[in-house]
Motif scaffolding. Structure first.
Motif, PDB file in Angstrom:
ATOM      1  N   LYS A 547       0.830  -1.199   0.000  1.00 33.93           N
ATOM      2  CA  LYS A 547       0.000   0.000   0.000  1.00 33.93           C
ATOM      3  C   LYS A 547       0.869   1.255   0.000  1.00 33.93           C
ATOM      4  O   LYS A 547       0.598   2.222  -0.729  1.00 33.93           O
ATOM      5  CB  LYS A 547      -0.929  -0.003   1.205  1.00 33.93           C
ATOM      6  N   GLU A 549       3.843   1.435  -1.111  1.00 31.41           N
ATOM      7  CA  GLU A 549       4.477   1.528  -2.427  1.00 31.41           C
ATOM      8  C   GLU A 549       3.502   2.074  -3.465  1.00 31.41           C
ATOM      9  O   GLU A 549       3.863   2.896  -4.319  1.00 31.41           O
ATOM     10  CB  GLU A 549       4.990   0.147  -2.840  1.00 31.41           C
ATOM     11  N   MET A 550       2.214   1.604  -3.384  1.00 30.81           N
ATOM     12  CA  MET A 550       1.203   2.109  -4.308  1.00 30.81           C
ATOM     13  C   MET A 550       0.985   3.610  -4.108  1.00 30.81           C
ATOM     14  O   MET A 550       0.869   4.377  -5.076  1.00 30.81           O
ATOM     15  CB  MET A 550      -0.108   1.348  -4.114  1.00 30.81           C
ATOM     16  N   GLU A 551       0.904   4.033  -2.845  1.00 34.95           N
ATOM     17  CA  GLU A 551       0.748   5.461  -2.586  1.00 34.95           C
ATOM     18  C   GLU A 551       1.933   6.250  -3.119  1.00 34.95           C
ATOM     19  O   GLU A 551       1.773   7.329  -3.697  1.00 34.95           O
ATOM     20  CB  GLU A 551       0.585   5.693  -1.089  1.00 34.95           C
ATOM     21  N   ARG A 552       3.114   5.673  -2.915  1.00 26.49           N
ATOM     22  CA  ARG A 552       4.301   6.355  -3.413  1.00 26.49           C
ATOM     23  C   ARG A 552       4.277   6.457  -4.932  1.00 26.49           C
ATOM     24  O   ARG A 552       4.597   7.501  -5.515  1.00 26.49           O
ATOM     25  CB  ARG A 552       5.559   5.621  -2.956  1.00 26.49           C
ATOM     26  N   LEU A 553       3.845   5.342  -5.589  1.00 29.91           N
ATOM     27  CA  LEU A 553       3.791   5.356  -7.048  1.00 29.91           C
ATOM     28  C   LEU A 553       2.713   6.321  -7.554  1.00 29.91           C
ATOM     29  O   LEU A 553       2.886   6.987  -8.580  1.00 29.91           O
ATOM     30  CB  LEU A 553       3.530   3.939  -7.570  1.00 29.91           C
ATOM     31  N   GLU A 554       1.557   6.371  -6.835  1.00 33.10           N
ATOM     32  CA  GLU A 554       0.525   7.314  -7.233  1.00 33.10           C
ATOM     33  C   GLU A 554       1.023   8.757  -7.116  1.00 33.10           C
ATOM     34  O   GLU A 554       0.791   9.585  -8.002  1.00 33.10           O
ATOM     35  CB  GLU A 554      -0.725   7.103  -6.375  1.00 33.10           C
ATOM     36  N   LYS A 555       1.696   9.031  -6.002  1.00 31.90           N
ATOM     37  CA  LYS A 555       2.257  10.372  -5.851  1.00 31.90           C
ATOM     38  C   LYS A 555       3.267  10.663  -6.957  1.00 31.90           C
ATOM     39  O   LYS A 555       3.299  11.756  -7.533  1.00 31.90           O
ATOM     40  CB  LYS A 555       2.923  10.509  -4.491  1.00 31.90           C
ATOM     41  N   LYS A 556       4.059   9.656  -7.259  1.00 32.89           N
ATOM     42  CA  LYS A 556       5.060   9.835  -8.308  1.00 32.89           C
ATOM     43  C   LYS A 556       4.383  10.043  -9.661  1.00 32.89           C
ATOM     44  O   LYS A 556       4.825  10.853 -10.483  1.00 32.89           O
ATOM     45  CB  LYS A 556       5.976   8.609  -8.351  1.00 32.89           C
ATOM     46  N   ASN A 557       3.265   9.288  -9.885  1.00 31.82           N
ATOM     47  CA  ASN A 557       2.524   9.434 -11.147  1.00 31.82           C
ATOM     48  C   ASN A 557       1.952  10.838 -11.273  1.00 31.82           C
ATOM     49  O   ASN A 557       2.035  11.481 -12.335  1.00 31.82           O
ATOM     50  CB  ASN A 557       1.417   8.384 -11.198  1.00 31.82           C
ATOM     51  N   LYS A 558       1.333  11.337 -10.188  1.00 37.06           N
ATOM     52  CA  LYS A 558       0.796  12.685 -10.212  1.00 37.06           C
ATOM     53  C   LYS A 558       1.898  13.708 -10.469  1.00 37.06           C
ATOM     54  O   LYS A 558       1.726  14.683 -11.226  1.00 37.06           O
ATOM     55  CB  LYS A 558       0.083  12.992  -8.904  1.00 37.06           C
ATOM     56  N   GLU A 561       2.758  13.544 -14.101  1.00 33.23           N
ATOM     57  CA  GLU A 561       1.753  14.214 -14.920  1.00 33.23           C
ATOM     58  C   GLU A 561       1.894  15.732 -14.833  1.00 33.23           C
ATOM     59  O   GLU A 561       1.789  16.440 -15.837  1.00 33.23           O
ATOM     60  CB  GLU A 561       0.353  13.781 -14.468  1.00 33.23           C
TER      61      GLU A 561
END
Length: 807
Positions: A547, A549-558, A561
């Motif tokens: 979780k 890691e997913m949050e980190r990746l989402e933040k990184k994705n944002k 973008e």
């Protein structure tokens, strides 16, 4: 086909239940009393948890030259008046309690050399340190519950085995050990240096000792010298001719991934006196040396390991349970670190320098490990901790990973000479307090009914009464033997009754066995549940990590973008700038083409103007050259005519005995020739005559004469001699200082006219002169005499008189 035999897989370590609770490293500070020879004190105890450091006189702590006072906080500060017992109560007593409860502990002393680390750990007679007090408390707590010797036996892989009473008895007989009851006189056999370390009224005893367990204590003592491990309890054969050096030991990892010293001797002890005697035997082998700062400076890190093995009694409370998995092993490591020192202050040479270098390097590696642990915990990084760079950190890496409590006693010396090194110790202690170590978990309960030992002893005392005294003091004693016979018969009747009751209680035995099986099943189920809970916790941890890691990746994705939007906007701006710059570039290229064409037209126009101007000047130059040639030809003709006339005059005046030479200076209108440089010339021996003075010529002379000739108003030649001295200047050159002027002039009583008459054909006048040239004698008497070949006219001659040489 041949079947290929696979390797036996390594048994995985037992699953440890997750424990998110962490405790910081307990750091305590102890201030040593100031020595008699020291006057200035740089440490002040502000409160029970804070000390303040004062910069000594003459020591500037910042660039402004101001004295700076710093404060440091600890878990507790012990001043100079604190006794050893109070220090033990706060620092080591909780670790001994954890040791008896099956938990590990690490306690080490740290500080500058001569700060009191060894005294804090060992103490002196009447003032025992942390080590003897820990041993005393351990044996005061488990004394009545100790197992016989060799019931617990160590293996070579950091494990512990349980032997039966028979095997232990055979082992004792084989080694020739006989259990000797402790007597008050046994204290007198101790070394006087360690006798009476602890007063009886200062003894401690742990609370909550499990009476249904059997305990045994093993001690080992090692030192880390020059980053090599040596066993101080190893008995070596003394050879007076060729002594054998001690062999270093290596570190290994057991099946539970715990570090231990392979081949280290572990001695089983049954009393505090025996344990401390073993410690003192190894202490005498420890490396110490006399330095300028400490008379007995420790040159190695010493590690005293107290290992406690405990196992539960069986259901009857009579014998130790013969199950290796039920054996719990805990250990307490007491470490006396060697003091950091500077070779400039200690005056070390040779071996002492190498020892100090290894000590400082190991302490530096300890600081590095603590710093990286702190960084990983506070910043969330995952840097590798360099435990393997030093034997000290490699041996105790399990403690920092959560195998037990870690405590440190920082010893400081308040004298001014140690101020700089004390500052480094304070900074390291402050950083160590921020490191957190996982709290060790409690060991699982064996599942037997508590109070087994007490019930077994009470049962023996009630059913089988003790035998009366059987000591015979008189051969005619008729009371002792009948009393003993009666007691034995009574015990026999009780035993028979117990056997009958036992035979009748078969059902109860069956129920008891069933209960034991149920207890065993319950224990296995509890272990299974415990293991499943551990796996579930690991899965939960993995899920949490995923979780995160997913949050980190989402933040990184944002963030990516957002960066893409910014890049698109930037690209659009760049494209607009590119178009505008292209338009501007085209405009400038057109302007450049126009300027180039205009330049070509200007060049053609200028080329025509230049060619016209060149042609015009060529004609003008040709005209001027022709005019100059004509003028020069006229002058040349005039000179030729004059030379012819002069030649005629010379040929006519050939009179023997007198030579008249004339300079090429004449008056063209009257043709009266004046010749200078021949009359009244100075005669200067060894003179250097030059047309213009030079520095090279003047360097060879000490006198200087300037000759000047001119025609006087009466038509005679007069000579001026301007005299001077050659002097040297400060810049290395020469200068001339004029001192005198001498004038030379010749006068004649009659001066006949030297002019030629206007016409040769005119008759002679009455004064006796004819119209032609006068005779040679008359003309030569008015001539100016010069050296042959001289071409000087009226002007100057320079004479330099050379320096006189010594005879």
């Amino acid at each position: 086909f041949f079947s290929r035999k696979g390797k036996t897989p390594r048994r995985p370590p037992p699953k440890k239940p997750p424990n998110s609770q962490k405790d910081p490293v307990g750091v305590y500070c102890r201030v040593r009393p100031l020595g008699a020879e020291d006057e200035e004190c740089c440490i002040e105890v502000i409160s029970s948890t804070t000390i303040q450091l004062h910069a000594p006189e003459g020591f500037k702590t910042n660039r402004n030259g101001e004295y700076k006072e710093t404060q440091y906080s600890f878990k507790k500060v012990f001043g100079v008046s604190v006794a050893q017992m109070e220090l033990f109560e706060y620092v080591a007593k909780p670790l001994v309690d954890d040791l008896i409860r099956g938990k590990n502990g690490l306690l080490f002393t740290y500080g500058v050399t001569g700060s009191g680390k060894t005294f804090t750990m060992t103490g002196s007679p009447g003032q025992g340190g942390l080590l003897p007090r820990s041993l005393n408390m351990i044996f005061n707590s488990i004394g009545p519950y100790q197992a016989e010797r060799y019931v617990f036996k160590t293996d070579d892989k950091n494990g512990m085995e349980v032997q039966s009473e028979v095997d232990a008895l055979l082992e004792r007989q084989r080694r020739g050990n006989v259990t000797v009851p402790k007597t008050p006189s046994s204290r007198q056999k101790l070394d006087p240096e360690i006798a009476d370390m602890i007063k009886p009224d200062e003894a401690y005893k742990a609370d909550g000792v499990d009476e249904d367990n059997s305990y045994s204590i093993f001690v080992s003592y090692i030192e880390i010298y020059n980053n090599y491990i040596y066993d101080l309890l190893e008995e070596t054969q003394e050879d007076a001719i060729k002594p054998k050096p001690p062999q270093s030991k290596i570190l290994r990892e057991d099946q539970n991934h715990n570090m231990y010293v392979a081949g280290c001797m572990e001695v089983e002890v049954k009393s505090a006196e025996e344990a401390f005697q073993v410690f003192w035997r190894g202490q005498k082998k420890r490396k110490v040396a006399n330095t300028r700062l400490n008379r007995e400076s420790s040159r190695s890190h010493s590690v005293f390991i107290i290992k406690m093995a405990q196992a539960p009694l069986d259901a009857d409370g009579n014998n130790i349970l013969q199950d290796k998995n039920q054996v719990s092993v805990s250990q307490l490591c007491l470490v006396d670190l060697a003091g950091s020192e500077r070779t400039g202050r200690t005056g070390a040479e040779g071996t002492r320098i190498r020892e100090a270098g290894n000590i400082n390097q190991s302490l530096l590696n300890l600081r590095t490990c603590i710093e990286i642990l702190r960084e990983n915990q506070m910043c969330g990084t995952n840097r590798m901790v360099p435990y393997r760079d030093s034997k000290v950190t490699h041996l105790f890496k399990n403690y920092f990973d959560g195998e037990g409590k870690v405590r440190m006693v920082v010893c400081v010396n308040p004298k001014a000479d140690d101020y700089e090194e004390t500052l480094l110790v304070m900074r390291f202690a402050e950083m160590t307090q921020e490191v957190e170590v996982a709290r060790p978990v409690d060991r699982p309960i064996c599942g037997f009914t508590p109070g087994r030992r007490h019930r077994n002893q009470a049962f023996k005392e009630e059913l089988l009464p003790p035998l009366p005294s059987s000591e015979l003091t008189d051969p005619h004693d008729d009371i002792t033997l009948p009393r003993l016979i009666e007691a034995l018969e009574n015990r026999h009747r009780i035993r028979q009754k117990m056997i009958e009751d036992y035979n009748k209680a078969g059902v109860s035995n069956m129920m008891k066995s069933m209960l034991q099986e149920l207890d065993a099943n319950l224990i296995s189920k509890d272990n299974f549940i415990h293991e499943q809970n551990g796996k579930l916790a690991e899965r939960d941890k993995i899920i949490q990590n995923n979780k995160a890691e997913m949050e980190r990746l989402e933040k990184k994705n944002k963030m990516q973008e957002h960066k893409i939007d910014i890049l698109q906007k930037t690209t659009k701006i760049y494209e607009d700038d590119k178009r505008s710059m292209q338009q501007e570039l085209e405009t400038r290229e057109q302007r450049l083409h126009r300027e180039l064409s205009e330049k070509r037209r200007m060049e053609q126009r200028l080329h025509g103007v230049v060619s016209d101007t060149q042609h015009k000047w060529e004609k003008e130059c040709e005209r001027r050259v022709n005019a100059m040639q004509l003028e020069m030809q006229n002058k040349l003709w005039v000179k030729d005519e004059k030379l012819k006339q002069l030649k005629a005059i010379v040929t006519e005046s050939k009179t023997p005995g007198l030579v008249c030479l004339f300079l090429p200076l004449w008056d063209i209108s009257s043709f009266n020739f004046l010749d200078l440089g021949t009359v009244l010339q100075p005669v200067i021996p060894n003179a250097i005559q030059v047309s213009a003075p030079s520095e090279k010529a003047l360097s060879k002379c000490d006198k200087y004469v300037l000759t000047h000739q001119e025609v006087a108003s009466d038509g005679e030649i007069k000579t001026k001699l301007i005299k001077g001295d050659v002097i040297k200047t400060r810049g290395g050159g020469q200068a001339v200082q004029f001192t005198d002027i001498e004038t030379l002039k010749q006068e004649l009583t009659t001066v006949p006219s030297r002019k030629r008459k206007s016409s040769e054909g005119t008759p002679a006048s009455g004064d006796g002169t004819d119209g032609a040239w006068t005779d040679v004698e008359t003309r030569c008497s008015m001539a100016m005499e010069m050296r042959a070949g001289s071409n000087m006219g009226p002007g100057y001659e320079h004479h330099g008189i050379t320096k006189r040489r010594k005879p």
